[in-house]
Scaffold this active site. Sequence first.
Site: not given
Length: 431
Positions: A399-401, A134, A302
């Site tokens: 990422f990674d394409g 990249s 809760r």
Amino acid sequence: MPIDFHLGTAEAGTRAAAASFAEKVLKPARTVYVEHSTQCERFQATKPAYEAAVVGGLIKAQLAPKLGGNGGSLIDAAILVEECYAVEPSAALTVFATGLGLTPFNLLQKPETKEFLEPFLSGTGSPLASLVFSEPGGVANWLEKGGKGLNTTARKEGDEWILNGEKIWATNSAGWDNKGADLACVVCRNVTDLPSGSQEAEPKDRIMILLVTRADLDRNGPEAFQVVRQVETMGHTSVSGPHIKYTNVRVPSKNMLCAPGEGAAIVSGAFDGSAVLVGAMGVGLMRAAFDAALAFAKVDDRGGAMPLLERQAVADLLSDIKMQTEACRALTWKAAHAMENGPGDYNARRELALAAKVYCSDAAVKAVTDAIKAVGVTAYDKNQPFADLLTNAMVLPIFDGGNVGIRRRHMQQLMMLPSYDAWAATYGPSK
């Protein structure tokens, strides 16, 4: 042979060993690196964990047996990645990024390149490898005719190649001390016989891969390699993927791993394999999110009369996460098996790898977000795991394409082929 979704003895052993490594080595590594204030310091703090991975055979396991390694199947790798990502993604990614850096060797399996692999076969030290691809400004359209293409160039001069250019996001590319990785597979453009500033009509015909070792950088002097900027990231906060610059780096002719015209296919093949492993990363994060949210919902009420898990809205969110995790794991394993065993031609098998990357990475972000919804505002507390899970998951689609700019476009290109056979990777060729 009947369809069998059970792990074999070897695969079960891989899973057990990976789970043990994640708990005993990677998890403690996080308690150390989080004490540091910068990305670079956090990365350097993971070095002991990486050294343990080397001693434990995890680096050698990322090289094919024909190259002296003891690598297993892609399914084995997916199992390993899931177990590590379910416990500590950031320290794990540095280990797996070395595997990506070594992948071009596995694809080519050239005996003459084995000399470059000795540090990764020795079982000692902390050798880092990186696939340096990249660039600043992006590479989504790097092979488009008429485009700017790669700015990193190589020019042949006598018995040497001269490398120039800038890269970013290449994990491990700066090494432990910011003076360069032990081994970098640098994707670049041959400009030996091109007039300055011109481009080739077919950009892929110029793409090559040069090997740059730490010894090469040391020999070229301190001005040859520079870390322009350390990138501080939202997630994976101990991973190093800086903006770097090569200036007139001279390497011997033997360092040409892929000749001009051969590099683009190897880069594509490397990222096809890593696509499956990103799917496994997503599964690991989804699993961790489900386990944490389930544990919380079982005991916290809760302020009401019953645990959250007995509330239908919460149970529905958790059941969706669980189903998506199971579906993503099945797709990832299917893609891993198909990549190495078929049926179908390479394009059919590749489509499953792309699908695993896109589908599982998108699903991981949704799963963590849904887990946060189920837990409520307590999930916003940094003492809970959900903030880290979300920031780690957010990078998987980009990422990674990136899914939008690259991976889905690759799927589109496959579907547009006249030979496209949609279900060949499952049932075999239709004709």
